[in-house]
Design an enzyme around this catalytic site. Structure first.
Site, PDB file in Angstrom:
ATOM      1  N   LYS A   1      -9.543   6.858   3.892  1.00  0.00           N
ATOM      2  CA  LYS A   1     -10.049   6.546   5.234  1.00  0.00           C
ATOM      3  C   LYS A   1      -8.888   6.569   6.208  1.00  0.00           C
ATOM      4  O   LYS A   1      -8.050   5.666   6.210  1.00  0.00           O
ATOM      5  CB  LYS A   1     -10.721   5.164   5.281  1.00  0.00           C
ATOM      6  CG  LYS A   1     -11.503   4.981   6.588  1.00  0.00           C
ATOM      7  CD  LYS A   1     -11.792   3.551   6.931  1.00  0.00           C
ATOM      8  CE  LYS A   1     -10.679   2.895   7.699  1.00  0.00           C
ATOM      9  NZ  LYS A   1     -10.357   3.516   9.003  1.00  0.00           N
TER      10      LYS A   1
ATOM     11  N   CYS B   1       6.860   2.284  11.481  1.00  0.00           N
ATOM     12  CA  CYS B   1       7.035   1.009  10.774  1.00  0.00           C
ATOM     13  C   CYS B   1       8.493   0.751  10.436  1.00  0.00           C
ATOM     14  O   CYS B   1       8.867  -0.392  10.195  1.00  0.00           O
ATOM     15  CB  CYS B   1       6.167   0.985   9.524  1.00  0.00           C
ATOM     16  SG  CYS B   1       6.400   2.456   8.512  1.00  0.00           S
TER      17      CYS B   1
ATOM     18  N   GLU C   1       1.451  -1.106   1.936  1.00  0.00           N
ATOM     19  CA  GLU C   1       2.581  -0.693   2.794  1.00  0.00           C
ATOM     20  C   GLU C   1       2.292  -1.271   4.169  1.00  0.00           C
ATOM     21  O   GLU C   1       1.419  -0.758   4.875  1.00  0.00           O
ATOM     22  CB  GLU C   1       2.651   0.833   2.892  1.00  0.00           C
ATOM     23  CG  GLU C   1       2.978   1.545   1.604  1.00  0.00           C
ATOM     24  CD  GLU C   1       4.452   1.487   1.259  1.00  0.00           C
ATOM     25  OE1 GLU C   1       5.229   0.893   2.030  1.00  0.00           O
ATOM     26  OE2 GLU C   1       4.807   2.018   0.213  1.00  0.00           O
TER      27      GLU C   1
ATOM     28  N   GLU D   1       5.978  -7.610  15.284  1.00  0.00           N
ATOM     29  CA  GLU D   1       5.985  -6.153  15.388  1.00  0.00           C
ATOM     30  C   GLU D   1       5.358  -5.741  16.726  1.00  0.00           C
ATOM     31  O   GLU D   1       4.176  -5.965  16.957  1.00  0.00           O
ATOM     32  CB  GLU D   1       5.186  -5.567  14.219  1.00  0.00           C
ATOM     33  CG  GLU D   1       5.400  -4.094  14.035  1.00  0.00           C
ATOM     34  CD  GLU D   1       4.659  -3.542  12.815  1.00  0.00           C
ATOM     35  OE1 GLU D   1       3.554  -4.016  12.504  1.00  0.00           O
ATOM     36  OE2 GLU D   1       5.188  -2.600  12.207  1.00  0.00           O
TER      37      GLU D   1
HETATM   38  P1  NAD Z   1      -4.132  -1.485  11.204  1.00  0.00           P
HETATM   39  O1  NAD Z   1      -3.740  -2.459  10.153  1.00  0.00           O
HETATM   40  O2  NAD Z   1      -4.829  -1.974  12.400  1.00  0.00           O
HETATM   41  O3  NAD Z   1      -5.111  -0.380  10.572  1.00  0.00           O
HETATM   42  C1  NAD Z   1      -4.735   0.382   9.461  1.00  0.00           C
HETATM   43  C2  NAD Z   1      -5.983   0.959   8.821  1.00  0.00           C
HETATM   44  O4  NAD Z   1      -6.768  -0.111   8.307  1.00  0.00           O
HETATM   45  C3  NAD Z   1      -6.889   1.733   9.780  1.00  0.00           C
HETATM   46  O5  NAD Z   1      -7.439   2.843   9.089  1.00  0.00           O
HETATM   47  C4  NAD Z   1      -7.976   0.717  10.084  1.00  0.00           C
HETATM   48  O6  NAD Z   1      -9.209   1.311  10.452  1.00  0.00           O
HETATM   49  C5  NAD Z   1      -8.105   0.012   8.750  1.00  0.00           C
HETATM   50  N1  NAD Z   1      -8.691  -1.321   8.787  1.00  0.00           N
HETATM   51  C6  NAD Z   1      -8.731  -2.190   9.833  1.00  0.00           C
HETATM   52  N2  NAD Z   1      -9.382  -3.318   9.454  1.00  0.00           N
HETATM   53  C7  NAD Z   1      -9.746  -3.152   8.149  1.00  0.00           C
HETATM   54  C8  NAD Z   1     -10.432  -3.971   7.207  1.00  0.00           C
HETATM   55  N3  NAD Z   1     -10.888  -5.174   7.527  1.00  0.00           N
HETATM   56  N4  NAD Z   1     -10.624  -3.477   5.953  1.00  0.00           N
HETATM   57  C9  NAD Z   1     -10.165  -2.264   5.603  1.00  0.00           C
HETATM   58  N5  NAD Z   1      -9.508  -1.444   6.464  1.00  0.00           N
HETATM   59  C10 NAD Z   1      -9.292  -1.891   7.719  1.00  0.00           C
HETATM   60  O7  NAD Z   1      -2.828  -0.653  11.546  1.00  0.00           O
HETATM   61  P2  NAD Z   1      -2.656   0.468  12.658  1.00  0.00           P
HETATM   62  O8  NAD Z   1      -2.659  -0.219  13.972  1.00  0.00           O
HETATM   63  O9  NAD Z   1      -3.599   1.585  12.394  1.00  0.00           O
HETATM   64  O10 NAD Z   1      -1.177   1.014  12.306  1.00  0.00           O
HETATM   65  C11 NAD Z   1      -0.026   0.361  12.656  1.00  0.00           C
HETATM   66  C12 NAD Z   1       0.472  -0.532  11.531  1.00  0.00           C
HETATM   67  O11 NAD Z   1       0.700   0.242  10.353  1.00  0.00           O
HETATM   68  C13 NAD Z   1       1.790  -1.177  11.849  1.00  0.00           C
HETATM   69  O12 NAD Z   1       1.741  -2.528  11.439  1.00  0.00           O
HETATM   70  C14 NAD Z   1       2.784  -0.394  11.004  1.00  0.00           C
HETATM   71  O13 NAD Z   1       3.964  -1.079  10.692  1.00  0.00           O
HETATM   72  C15 NAD Z   1       1.975  -0.102   9.803  1.00  0.00           C
HETATM   73  N6  NAD Z   1       2.537   1.027   9.048  1.00  0.00           N
HETATM   74  C16 NAD Z   1       3.208   0.772   7.897  1.00  0.00           C
HETATM   75  C17 NAD Z   1       3.781   1.816   7.173  1.00  0.00           C
HETATM   76  C18 NAD Z   1       4.530   1.564   5.898  1.00  0.00           C
HETATM   77  O14 NAD Z   1       4.871   2.521   5.230  1.00  0.00           O
HETATM   78  N7  NAD Z   1       4.803   0.320   5.536  1.00  0.00           N
HETATM   79  C19 NAD Z   1       3.645   3.123   7.644  1.00  0.00           C
HETATM   80  C20 NAD Z   1       2.955   3.350   8.828  1.00  0.00           C
HETATM   81  C21 NAD Z   1       2.391   2.282   9.526  1.00  0.00           C
END
Ligand code: NAD
Length: 504
Positions: free
Chosen positions: A184, A293, A259, A392
């Site tokens: 997803k 990130c 992650e 963050e």
């Molecule tokens: P987010 O946590 O809001 O969403 C990530 C994903 O989770 C999206 O696909 C979203 O639709 C889904 N999601 C949201 N609520 C959910 C739920 N209740 N159950 C299951 N899935 C759900 O993050 P974002 O705003 O899309 O991305 C930014 C974040 O991602 C930042 O915190 C960044 O640090 C992190 N990130 C981490 C890495 C890593 O390798 N550690 C890499 C890239 C981004």
């Protein structure tokens, strides 16, 4: 080279990819992908709901026996063909990634797209060499060996900041190891994940091995994570959502790989090359508009270099060319959405009451006012325990604080809940060696900040999660080990039976 195409007609069938076919969601709710540079619509589509997730999981389950039963060489060949198909479409991927995220062309062209395709080539090779201990007669009476087996159907959830790279990081080790997958992507940025999965099928990877459900987190995301037929959840996203995902996954006893967020420190010792540190900080803080990130977010600079570092960073930040991602010469595009830009601006506005905004701190006007732009921003004098230093922000915002003794710099670097990445800057190998040992993060760069490579693992410490993406280490997440212990004595009464029913 960018290759523009009509996104609406390309995805006229819908933004779901199940069993080798594009189709529409059935949730009854629609989403519009917007171009963050203009706010204009790119694609309206019907979101996936739980029923679509169920159908994708079923398709992945049907594809599993054939794919898991293929030889590593067969999987490897198919993945090499996949890499070749992808490379022919480089221009399409560059266009779609820049369009849906607002990335400057040079970032998509030189980082996201080639990096992701290199990952395909890496895992095509790695598929043939799963690591393990050699078979031997460790007990004396048995031959022991290890089978490294796929887990089954993997359910992965990815964020919007690097949609193609995140799809690659999730899908590749899973399928290289013989699993099938339902991914997803973020509903904001589904385009390149769909194109990536389509290319897999065109390359001969069987239908159903790679499936994409484009849906909202609370709906499709939770349905995927909680699905009883999913053997493992691999999640990349924020720490807050990661906690929720962990709760759901734990309730259904599945393997979990998280992650999560980061707040990378950037530690500059007083013998560092100042020019290198200034350039490294600006590049490390602003890459992908800071929506990375591992981005450099907190610079700690030893007192003798502090003033010069602040003025050097401010000057360089002012030179960065913010603008249309598709215009030649643009360094920095918009953030992913207006809502996210406003969230970033909120952090900086609140910081004004306790810190100094040296440069930036506002959205540009004029032609750029309609996009989700935010200027490169430098903040000083923020206390270590303040929101802007601890949380963050995920935008083009860097804080800088001074330190005195070396161990103070390291202690400040370690002083957030996160532990994804960090860097240390010095010409002294003992100082950099000590920083590499003492900083609690999954990656420590020395005299650089940001580069990644397919052969090396990526993953967090502390609240940045656990498990590894990329590299052969990621097979640890996507395989399970079975010990096979086979008797070599051919005796009916084994020696060890004495421990249960008396002497022989
Ligand atoms: P987010 O946590 O809001 O969403 C990530 C994903 O989770 C999206 O696909 C979203 O639709 C889904 N999601 C949201 N609520 C959910 C739920 N209740 N159950 C299951 N899935 C759900 O993050 P974002 O705003 O899309 O991305 C930014 C974040 O991602 C930042 O915190 C960044 O640090 C992190 N990130 C981490 C890495 C890593 O390798 N550690 C890499 C890239 C981004």
């Amino acid at each position: 080279m960018v290759q523009r195409f009509d996104v609406s007609s390309r995805f006229a069938a819908g933004a779901q990819f199940t069993a080798g076919r594009l189709g529409s969601g059935t949730s009854g709710r629609t989403h519009t992908v917007l171009d963050p540079a203009t706010g204009e619509s790119v694609l309206g589509y019907e979101l996936a709901g739980p029923a679509d997730v169920g159908a994708a999981v079923e398709a992945a389950g049907r594809a599993l026996p054939e794919w898991a039963g293929a030889t590593p060489g067969e999987r490897s060949d198919a993945m090499h063909r996949w890499a070749a198909v992808l490379r022919e479409r480089t221009g399409d991927f560059v266009y779609a990634e820049s369009l849906q995220c607002g990335k400057p062309l040079k970032l998509s062209e030189e980082f996201d797209v080639p990096g992701s395709f290199d990952n395909v080539s890496f895992f095509a090779g790695a598929a043939r060499q799963l690591p393990g201990v050699a078979a031997a007669e460790y007990s004396g009476d048995h031959t022991s060996y290890v089978r490294r087996e796929p887990l089954g159907v993997i359910g992965s959830v990815a964020p919007w900041n690097y949609p193609l790279q995140m799809a690659a990081w999730k899908i590749l080790p899973a399928v290289a190891a013989g699993n099938t997958i339902v991914l997803k992507p973020s509903e904001l940025t589904p385009l390149t994940s769909l194109m990536f999965a389509e290319a897999a099928c065109e390359a001969g990877i069987p239908d159903g091995v790679v499936n994409i459900v484009s849906g909202a987190g609370a709906d499709a995301g939770e349905a995927l994570v909680g699905h009883p037929s999913i053997a493992m959840t691999s999640f990349t996203g924020s720490t807050a959502v990661g906690r929720r995902v962990a709760e759901i996954a734990t309730g259904t006893v599945k393997r979990l790989h998280l992650e999560l967020g980061g707040k990378a420190p950037f530690v500059v010792f007083d013998d560092a090359d100042l020019t290198a540190a200034v350039h490294g900080a600006v590049a490390g803080a602003l890459i992908n508009s800071g929506q990375d990130c591992t981005a450099a977010t907190r610079a700690y600079v030893q007192r003798p270099l502090y003033e010069e570092f602040v003025s050097g960073v401010a000057e360089l930040m002012r030179e960065v060319r913010v603008g249309d991602p598709f215009a030649p010469g643009t360094d920095l595009g918009p953030l992913v959405s207006h809502a996210h830009r406003d969230r970033v601006a909120g952090f900086v506005e609140r910081a004004r009451s306790y810190a100094t905004v040296v440069t930036g701190g506002e959205a540009p006007g004029g032609e750029l006012a309609k996009g989700a732009y935010y200027l490169p921003t430098l903040v000083t004098d923020a206390p270590q325990d303040s929101e802007i230093v601890q949380q963050e922000v995920f935008g083009p915002v860097l804080t800088v604080l001074p330190f005195d003794a070396d161990d103070q710099g390291i202690a400040l670097a370690n002083d957030t809940p996160y532990g994804l990445a960090a860097s240390a800057w010095s010409r002294d190998v003992f100082r950099t060696g000590s920083a590499a040992r003492e900083i609690r993060a999954g990656c420590v760069w020395i005299n650089d900040h940001i580069p990644i490579i397919s052969e090396m693992p990526h993953g967090g410490y502390k609240a940045s999660g656990y498990g590894k993406d990329m590299s052969a280490y990621s097979f640890e997440e996507y395989t399970q080990l079975k010990h096979v212990m086979q008797d070599t004595t051919a005796q009916a009464r084994k020696d060890w039976h004495r421990t249960v029913f008396g002497d022989r």
